[in-house]
Design an enzyme around this catalytic site. Sequence first.
Site, mmCIF file in Angstrom:
data_model
loop_
_atom_site.group_PDB
_atom_site.id
_atom_site.type_symbol
_atom_site.label_atom_id
_atom_site.label_comp_id
_atom_site.label_asym_id
_atom_site.label_seq_id
_atom_site.Cartn_x
_atom_site.Cartn_y
_atom_site.Cartn_z
ATOM 1 N N ASP A 1 0.932 -1.113 0.146
ATOM 2 C CA ASP A 1 0.115 -0.179 -0.088
ATOM 3 C C ASP A 1 0.783 1.125 0.061
ATOM 4 O O ASP A 1 0.746 2.216 -0.731
ATOM 5 C CB ASP A 1 -0.924 0.046 1.463
ATOM 6 C CG ASP A 1 -1.817 1.312 1.227
ATOM 7 O OD1 ASP A 1 -2.958 1.375 0.441
ATOM 8 O OD2 ASP A 1 -1.354 2.093 1.872
ATOM 9 N N ALA B 1 -4.705 2.469 -1.256
ATOM 10 C CA ALA B 1 -4.354 1.824 -2.435
ATOM 11 C C ALA B 1 -4.927 0.434 -1.969
ATOM 12 O O ALA B 1 -5.564 -0.132 -3.048
ATOM 13 C CB ALA B 1 -3.065 1.699 -2.780
ATOM 14 N N ASP B 2 -4.664 -0.274 -0.922
ATOM 15 C CA ASP B 2 -5.215 -1.617 -0.897
ATOM 16 C C ASP B 2 -6.804 -1.486 -0.953
ATOM 17 O O ASP B 2 -7.195 -2.312 -1.718
ATOM 18 C CB ASP B 2 -4.692 -2.202 0.534
ATOM 19 C CG ASP B 2 -3.416 -2.705 0.375
ATOM 20 O OD1 ASP B 2 -3.116 -3.409 -0.569
ATOM 21 O OD2 ASP B 2 -2.726 -2.751 1.478
ATOM 22 N N VAL B 3 -7.517 -0.829 -0.183
ATOM 23 C CA VAL B 3 -8.811 -0.957 -0.025
ATOM 24 C C VAL B 3 -9.563 -0.451 -1.457
ATOM 25 O O VAL B 3 -10.611 -0.981 -1.771
ATOM 26 C CB VAL B 3 -9.561 -0.111 1.165
ATOM 27 C CG1 VAL B 3 -10.947 -0.134 1.134
ATOM 28 C CG2 VAL B 3 -8.801 -0.628 2.496
ATOM 29 N N GLY C 1 -9.414 -3.349 -3.674
ATOM 30 C CA GLY C 1 -10.196 -4.242 -3.412
ATOM 31 C C GLY C 1 -11.791 -3.821 -3.923
ATOM 32 O O GLY C 1 -12.663 -4.487 -4.461
#
Length: 401
Positions: free
Chosen positions: A146, A174-176, A179
């Site tokens: 992230d 960035a991660d979420v 997703g």
Amino acid sequence: MTETDTASQPTGALSHLRVLDLTRVRAGPACCRILADYGADVIKVEAPAGVDPNETINGPRDGSDMQNLHRSKRSLSLNLKMPEGQEIFRRLAAGADVVVENYRPDVKYRLGVDYESLAAINPRIILASISGFGQDGPYAARAGFDQIAQGMGGLMAVTGLPGQGPVRAGAAVADVAAGVFAATGILTAVIEREKSGRGQWLHTSLLEAQIAMMDFQAARYLVEDEVPEQAGNDHPVSTPTGVQQTADGYLNLGVAGDGQWRSLCREIGRPELGEDPDFATVEARLHNRRQVRELLDPVFLGETTATWLKRLEAANIPAGPIYRMDEVFSDPQVAHLGMATTVEHVRRGPIRLVGTPVRLTRTPPRISSAAPDVGEHSEEILQDLGLDAERIAVLRRNGVV
């Protein structure tokens, strides 16, 4: 709606879908969590305990992160590095709707979970791949995390006070986002499949998601050739929009339009500033941002945060408190929205998890269970495939499950 145990609430919007979750860390699990909360049968396929040296990358199994990421799922322990494990996975894929993976791009081919291999088994299969930087290109083989995506996607360069150096956001943006975008792509592919009868491969990355999340900041560069800089707590293109110190703390002020500015001027007893050519328009206030700050700072220091929030709300001027996390979940509106959801954990008892932020009126989301133990549902899943107890016992002895 108040904070509650959602086990009694209806669900099932995606109950006709079976999802095989091969993901780990955050972006992929967050994607599958969305599908699970809306009723999809999400089977978390993971290595048997002790096989993966990084199995605790999100902390203890009973810890907050694992519980929040993997709620509402079932767990099948399966060693995909063994031929027997790959064969069981292929049998599962034959009857599944979606496979989600976030390996480095080349790994899926070694394990036989690439789209071509899966589509040969099940032409309706949808494969969602999440990577750090994309499925091909010069950075495809790099490990993605992230904070690296935050830096490369431009977020860290605009976060923080002017001149203090790059600052990461305090959440896994960035991660979420990757997703959420992957889940959006999956649902788009599911809808398209109703017309074509065929699945497809979709992919996104932390880097793409972070750039997309930059939104108007990215567009400023692409359209206007402006390179955004750090603006601290001030909005980069609107003022006064940012943090104001009060007599006992801080508040967020959101005066974007000229009408809101005039309302604020009346509320602070300076209506003439609403028509002053130095401040009357967005452009003028941006040009004179320092003077706007010098006008407002001593005014806001004269009252408490609570007093200002009441006054500003009455005047229809956007404003809000700045909470620590304990204050977030104590707010009456947050409680009304049900953003803390209680589920029962076999060892911890009742635990609260973060609620699902999109409600459907007929088929609302439901956090149906706490995160499963590794392989908690292996036996029932394998029995559904037609494996008897003796065969399952052999697989366990051989380290396949």
